[in-house]
Design an enzyme around this catalytic site. Structure first.
Site, mmCIF file in Angstrom:
data_model
loop_
_atom_site.group_PDB
_atom_site.id
_atom_site.type_symbol
_atom_site.label_atom_id
_atom_site.label_comp_id
_atom_site.label_asym_id
_atom_site.label_seq_id
_atom_site.Cartn_x
_atom_site.Cartn_y
_atom_site.Cartn_z
ATOM 1 N N CYS A 123 -2.202 0.403 -15.208
ATOM 2 C CA CYS A 123 -0.754 0.432 -15.505
ATOM 3 C C CYS A 123 -0.473 1.006 -16.887
ATOM 4 O O CYS A 123 0.693 1.220 -17.242
ATOM 5 C CB CYS A 123 -0.175 -0.966 -15.384
ATOM 6 S SG CYS A 123 -0.514 -1.721 -13.780
ATOM 7 N N HIS A 267 5.890 -1.807 -19.492
ATOM 8 C CA HIS A 267 5.436 -1.691 -18.102
ATOM 9 C C HIS A 267 6.134 -2.771 -17.276
ATOM 10 O O HIS A 267 6.240 -3.927 -17.701
ATOM 11 C CB HIS A 267 3.915 -1.857 -18.057
ATOM 12 C CG HIS A 267 3.389 -2.107 -16.682
ATOM 13 N ND1 HIS A 267 3.761 -1.338 -15.596
ATOM 14 C CD2 HIS A 267 2.535 -3.057 -16.194
ATOM 15 C CE1 HIS A 267 3.158 -1.801 -14.514
ATOM 16 N NE2 HIS A 267 2.418 -2.843 -14.852
ATOM 17 N N ASN A 298 6.425 -3.387 -9.098
ATOM 18 C CA ASN A 298 5.461 -2.935 -10.115
ATOM 19 C C ASN A 298 4.756 -1.685 -9.594
ATOM 20 O O ASN A 298 3.954 -1.762 -8.660
ATOM 21 C CB ASN A 298 4.465 -4.078 -10.375
ATOM 22 C CG ASN A 298 3.354 -3.700 -11.345
ATOM 23 O OD1 ASN A 298 3.048 -2.535 -11.546
ATOM 24 N ND2 ASN A 298 2.740 -4.703 -11.932
HETATM 25 C C1 LIG Z 1 1.208 -13.823 -9.690
HETATM 26 C C2 LIG Z 1 2.041 -14.930 -10.328
HETATM 27 C C3 LIG Z 1 3.523 -14.662 -10.088
HETATM 28 C C4 LIG Z 1 1.676 -16.240 -9.660
HETATM 29 O O1 LIG Z 1 2.394 -17.275 -10.298
HETATM 30 P P1 LIG Z 1 1.639 -18.561 -10.795
HETATM 31 O O2 LIG Z 1 2.650 -19.460 -11.343
HETATM 32 O O3 LIG Z 1 0.527 -18.130 -11.700
HETATM 33 O O4 LIG Z 1 1.069 -19.091 -9.443
HETATM 34 P P2 LIG Z 1 -0.234 -19.940 -9.182
HETATM 35 O O5 LIG Z 1 -1.279 -19.056 -8.609
HETATM 36 O O6 LIG Z 1 -0.591 -20.757 -10.397
HETATM 37 O O7 LIG Z 1 0.299 -20.926 -8.079
HETATM 38 C C5 LIG Z 1 1.343 -21.865 -8.363
HETATM 39 C C6 LIG Z 1 1.854 -22.414 -7.061
HETATM 40 O O8 LIG Z 1 2.549 -21.374 -6.343
HETATM 41 C C7 LIG Z 1 1.935 -21.189 -5.053
HETATM 42 N N1 LIG Z 1 1.978 -19.768 -4.751
HETATM 43 C C8 LIG Z 1 1.104 -18.806 -5.124
HETATM 44 N N2 LIG Z 1 1.508 -17.608 -4.651
HETATM 45 C C9 LIG Z 1 2.651 -17.830 -3.975
HETATM 46 C C10 LIG Z 1 3.550 -16.996 -3.276
HETATM 47 N N3 LIG Z 1 3.370 -15.667 -3.185
HETATM 48 N N4 LIG Z 1 4.643 -17.555 -2.712
HETATM 49 C C11 LIG Z 1 4.877 -18.889 -2.801
HETATM 50 N N5 LIG Z 1 4.051 -19.746 -3.454
HETATM 51 C C12 LIG Z 1 2.948 -19.214 -4.019
HETATM 52 C C13 LIG Z 1 0.532 -21.718 -5.183
HETATM 53 O O9 LIG Z 1 0.013 -22.118 -3.942
HETATM 54 C C14 LIG Z 1 0.738 -22.892 -6.128
HETATM 55 O O10 LIG Z 1 1.239 -23.977 -5.394
HETATM 56 P P3 LIG Z 1 0.871 -25.502 -5.800
HETATM 57 O O11 LIG Z 1 1.428 -25.699 -7.181
HETATM 58 O O12 LIG Z 1 1.543 -26.311 -4.751
HETATM 59 O O13 LIG Z 1 -0.627 -25.556 -5.770
HETATM 60 C C15 LIG Z 1 1.786 -15.059 -11.850
HETATM 61 O O14 LIG Z 1 0.490 -15.481 -12.091
HETATM 62 C C16 LIG Z 1 2.019 -13.792 -12.574
HETATM 63 O O15 LIG Z 1 3.159 -13.370 -12.708
HETATM 64 N N6 LIG Z 1 0.961 -13.135 -13.114
HETATM 65 C C17 LIG Z 1 1.048 -11.893 -13.764
HETATM 66 C C18 LIG Z 1 1.065 -10.842 -12.710
HETATM 67 C C19 LIG Z 1 1.351 -9.487 -13.237
HETATM 68 O O16 LIG Z 1 2.174 -9.307 -14.080
HETATM 69 N N7 LIG Z 1 0.634 -8.526 -12.701
HETATM 70 C C20 LIG Z 1 0.816 -7.188 -13.028
HETATM 71 C C21 LIG Z 1 -0.194 -6.761 -13.992
HETATM 72 S S1 LIG Z 1 -0.172 -5.059 -14.192
#
Ligand SMILES: CC(C)(COP(=O)(O)OP(=O)(O)OC[C@H]1O[C@@H](n2cnc3c(N)ncnc32)[C@H](O)[C@@H]1OP(=O)(O)O)[C@@H](O)C(=O)NCCC(=O)NCCS
Length: 359
Positions: A123, A267, A298
């Site tokens: 990215c 980004h 994204n």
């Molecule tokens: C991907 C992202 C949105 C996930 O959010 P998060 O808060 O880290 O999610 P987690 O993996 O810790 O999971 C938290 C909860 O949401 C749930 N969950 C995960 N993905 C889910 C989805 N797509 N829809 C609904 N629930 C979801 C999990 O099961 C978990 O549930 P629980 O609390 O009951 O166990 C977050 O980590 C993020 O924004 N990361 C950066 C990603 C990014 O910017 N990428 C681009 C880089 S170039």
């Protein structure tokens, strides 16, 4: 006396002279993808800011999207393909290892014998390619460089992957970099950290996949093709703790403070990362912040030029404005630079791109 080797005649300054984008025809709202990932519109909007994303149809290829964006960028810069000396194309989703997409795009645009190549920096790819182009122009190695950031990340997406399927998208952005009477592209602040490469990666390489296929052919088993995978928490943590330094470095090397900025174009990874950066950098309210992610998703290497275009098209930024760009992602790699916002086609251009010269 050793033989003297001449250098090319240098140009003092470079700028982005024109910008163009290609957005896929198909906009996919959250409602279309939530069932496959057991999610909801509200969860996706709250965690990422995304309401819809552009997903390319089969004919909207890396090359086709690049060519369309490049044509608009050349029009905005007031040049034609025969004025372009070099093509630098950033992508991480080309499904062939060769030839480069840059070479094919150059030929499709009617260029002949033009240096063209691809850059892979996830990215951060557009900002890497932009730094590369600015150096080529200042060094006198090229007069006009076509820089493209383009992705078809849907080719790497597993539709049931709860971490990736709602984030990644497709599109292209292109910029013409050329000589300018004043500086339009500040020095780049950049880096990478291969020790964190597991945070965003293709989950298996093609050798592993081919071995799986060979085994399945002899045993009758099944295979799963390579997909993009992400450790969302690791990426989030890195982005909100490290990227402030990257932004401050880019400002410092350009001799610019946040008070001098008109626009911030990070980004478009995730709205919460954008919010965190705005806060830690203490950006004044007068700075327009790109939030193209809401309707675009994204798009990795394409996200920064697409977000710049959205700011210009909506009037939130104007050509000639001072903007901080910062790209970051797989690698983990990052690159940031201060630029003057370029012209685009289809809008009135109230402020000429200060000092830029296309001819
Ligand atoms: C991907 C992202 C949105 C996930 O959010 P998060 O808060 O880290 O999610 P987690 O993996 O810790 O999971 C938290 C909860 O949401 C749930 N969950 C995960 N993905 C889910 C989805 N797509 N829809 C609904 N629930 C979801 C999990 O099961 C978990 O549930 P629980 O609390 O009951 O166990 C977050 O980590 C993020 O924004 N990361 C950066 C990603 C990014 O910017 N990428 C681009 C880089 S170039």
């Amino acid at each position: 006396m050793p033989t003297q080797i001449s250098t090319a005649s240098r140009t003092e300054h470079a700028a982005i002279l024109g910008l163009g984008v290609y957005r896929p025809r198909r906009s996919v709202p959250n409602s279309e993808i939530v069932d496959a990932i057991e999610s909801s519109d509200e969860w996706i909007k709250t965690r990422s800011g995304i309401a819809a994303r552009g997903w390319a149809d089969p004919d909207e290829t890396i090359v086709a999207m690049s060519v369309a964006a490049a044509k608009d960028a050349m029009t905005a810069a007031g040049i034609t393909a025969s004025d372009v000396d070099t093509v630098v194309l950033a992508t991480s989703s080309l499904m062939v290892l060769g030839p480069s997409a840059g070479a094919i795009v150059a030929t499709k645009l009617g260029m002949h014998n033009t240096p063209a190549y691809d850059v892979s920096a996830g990215c951060a790819g557009f900002c890497y390619a932009l730094a590369n182009a600015a150096s080529l122009v200042r060094d006198g190695q090229a007069r006009h460089v076509l820089v493209i950031g383009v992705e078809r990340l849907t080719d790497l997406l597993e539709p049931t992957d709860r971490t990736c399927a709602f984030i990644f998208a497709d599109g292209a952005g292109a910029a013409i970099v050329g000589p300018s009477t004043t500086e339009g592209i500040g020095p780049v602040a950049w880096g990478s950290d291969g020790s964190q490469s597991a945070a965003i990666r293709q989950d298996k390489d093609f050798q592993e996949y081919f071995a799986e296929v060979a085994k399945a052919e002899s045993t009758g088993g099944t295979t799963v093709r390579p997909y993009i995978r992400m450790d969302g928490r690791a990426v989030f943590r890195w982005a909100v703790t490290f990227l402030e330094t990257a932004c401050r470095d880019a400002l410092d090397v350009a001799g610019v403070t946040v008070a001098d900025l008109d626009a911030f174009v990070p980004h478009q990874a995730n709205s919460r990362i954008i919010d965190a950066l705005v806060k830690v950098l203490a950006l004044p309210d007068s700075v327009s912040v790109a939030r193209d992610i809401v309707e675009t998703g994204n798009t990795s290497a394409a996200s920064i030029p697409m977000a710049m275009e959205e700011l210009l098209r909506t009037g939130a930024a104007r050509p000639g404005d001072t903007a901080l760009l910062v790209g970051f992602g797989a690698g983990l790699a990052y690159a940031g630079q201060v630029v003057r916002m370029p012209p685009i086609t289809g809008i009135e251009q109230p402020v000429a791109n200060a000092g830029a010269s296309a001819s």
